[in-house]
Design a protein around this motif. Structure first.
Motif, short mmCIF file in Angstrom:
data_model
loop_
_atom_site.label_atom_id
_atom_site.label_comp_id
_atom_site.label_asym_id
_atom_site.label_seq_id
_atom_site.Cartn_x
_atom_site.Cartn_y
_atom_site.Cartn_z
N UNK A 23 7.72 4.89 -8.06
CA UNK A 23 7.54 4.54 -9.46
C UNK A 23 7.07 5.75 -10.26
N UNK A 24 7.57 5.81 -11.47
CA UNK A 24 7.20 6.91 -12.34
C UNK A 24 5.78 6.70 -12.86
N UNK A 25 5.01 7.78 -12.96
CA UNK A 25 3.63 7.67 -13.43
C UNK A 25 3.56 7.32 -14.91
N UNK A 34 0.81 -1.22 0.00
CA UNK A 34 0.00 0.00 0.00
C UNK A 34 0.85 1.29 0.00
N UNK A 35 2.15 1.15 0.05
CA UNK A 35 3.01 2.33 0.06
C UNK A 35 3.36 2.74 -1.38
N UNK A 36 3.45 4.05 -1.59
CA UNK A 36 3.83 4.58 -2.89
C UNK A 36 5.30 5.01 -2.93
N UNK A 37 5.88 5.25 -1.77
CA UNK A 37 7.29 5.64 -1.69
C UNK A 37 7.99 4.77 -0.67
N UNK A 38 9.27 4.51 -0.92
CA UNK A 38 10.06 3.67 -0.04
C UNK A 38 11.37 4.39 0.30
N UNK A 39 11.73 4.30 1.55
CA UNK A 39 12.97 4.92 2.00
C UNK A 39 14.16 4.05 1.60
N UNK A 40 15.21 4.70 1.14
CA UNK A 40 16.43 3.99 0.74
C UNK A 40 17.53 4.20 1.77
N UNK A 41 17.67 5.39 2.27
CA UNK A 41 18.73 5.67 3.24
C UNK A 41 18.72 7.12 3.65
N UNK A 49 6.15 5.75 -16.72
CA UNK A 49 6.82 4.47 -16.96
C UNK A 49 6.72 3.63 -15.68
N UNK A 50 5.95 2.57 -15.74
CA UNK A 50 5.71 1.76 -14.54
C UNK A 50 6.94 1.00 -14.10
N UNK A 51 7.86 0.68 -15.05
CA UNK A 51 9.03 -0.11 -14.71
C UNK A 51 10.24 0.75 -14.31
N UNK A 52 10.07 2.05 -14.23
CA UNK A 52 11.19 2.93 -13.89
C UNK A 52 10.96 3.58 -12.54
N UNK A 53 12.01 3.60 -11.72
CA UNK A 53 11.93 4.17 -10.38
C UNK A 53 12.59 5.56 -10.38
N UNK A 54 11.93 6.49 -9.75
CA UNK A 54 12.46 7.84 -9.59
C UNK A 54 13.14 7.96 -8.22
N UNK A 55 14.15 8.81 -8.14
CA UNK A 55 14.91 9.00 -6.91
C UNK A 55 14.85 10.47 -6.50
N UNK A 56 14.52 10.72 -5.23
CA UNK A 56 14.40 12.08 -4.73
C UNK A 56 15.07 12.17 -3.37
N UNK A 57 15.26 13.40 -2.90
CA UNK A 57 15.82 13.66 -1.58
C UNK A 57 14.90 14.61 -0.84
N UNK A 58 14.73 14.38 0.45
CA UNK A 58 13.95 15.25 1.33
C UNK A 58 14.89 15.82 2.38
#
Length: 219
Positions: free
Chosen positions: A43-45, A24-31, A47-56
């Motif tokens: 996941x990119x809206x 049920x999660x849309x985002x996952x923590x990496x580190x 491209x379903x098979x491509x993962x986007x990377x962001x920083x908070x």
């Protein structure tokens, strides 16, 4: 410079909980980095098979003071597959501190060496140069110096007298290496264009002839 400490136990447990890839999660923590910034994937809206990377960024640091380490920057740009661990980040910080200490020591050593750019009062006195063979060094006396100067002046006067005699048209011996020996200066004649002007040009006396029409012959 003290090495930043790893996050506490409660923060580590929160990181583990956010890293769980529940359906049920849309985002996952990496580190996270040592400054408290967290890095996520989703996941990119388009491209379903491509993962986007962001920083908070951390709420404790102002946006103008935020700094992303090179390891995390490589991960955000997809030039690094695996995210850096806490131990790797701590080792990089200690390495940077050691490099700064070595650079400051090298700078101090360079400052201790005298430089030509310093003020004359700050420059150190240079030692006088000594001859390689002090025993074979002979100091020239003042009379010998005067005698050498007088001989050089006499040679210069002789050379000037020879040059003056050559201008008057007398016999001059320049030596066998200069190509002319005991020759007088040659007398120059008139230039070719001056001779042509004296003779005149061929077209000056030319005049057109008269024309008289003749009778035409029948065929």
């Amino acid at each position: 410079m003290s090495t930043p400490q790893a996050p506490g136990l409660i923060r580590q447990l929160w990181y583990r909980w956010k890293k769980l890839q529940l359906p049920w999660r849309k985002q996952f923590l990496v580190g996270a980095d040592l400054a408290g910034n967290t890095y996520w994937i989703f996941k990119d809206a388009l491209h379903a098979n491509r993962w986007r990377r962001i920083v908070r960024y951390s709420s404790k640091v102002h946006y103008s003071d935020v700094k992303v380490t090179p390891q995390w920057h490589q991960w955000l740009r997809h030039t690094r597959a695996e995210a850096p661990s806490i131990q790797e980040q701590q080792y990089d910080v200690s390495r940077q501190a050691m490099m700064k200490q070595l650079a400051s020591r090298a700078n101090d050593r360079w400052k201790s060496v005298p430089s030509y750019l310093d003020a004359p009062s700050a420059q150190q006195a240079q030692p006088a140069l000594q001859p390689r063979d002090p025993a074979g060094y002979v100091q020239q006396t003042e009379p010998e110096n005067k005698q050498g100067v007088m001989s050089a002046v006499e040679d210069a006067v002789k050379v000037q007298e020879v040059a003056v005699e050559g201008k008057d048209g007398k016999e001059v011996d320049e030596g066998r290496f200069k190509g002319s020996t005991r020759e007088k200066p040659r007398e120059r004649g008139p230039a070719p264009w001056e001779q042509q002007q004296a003779k005149g040009t061929p077209g000056e006396s030319w005049q057109p002839a008269t024309w008289t029409p003749g009778t035409a012959q029948r065929r």
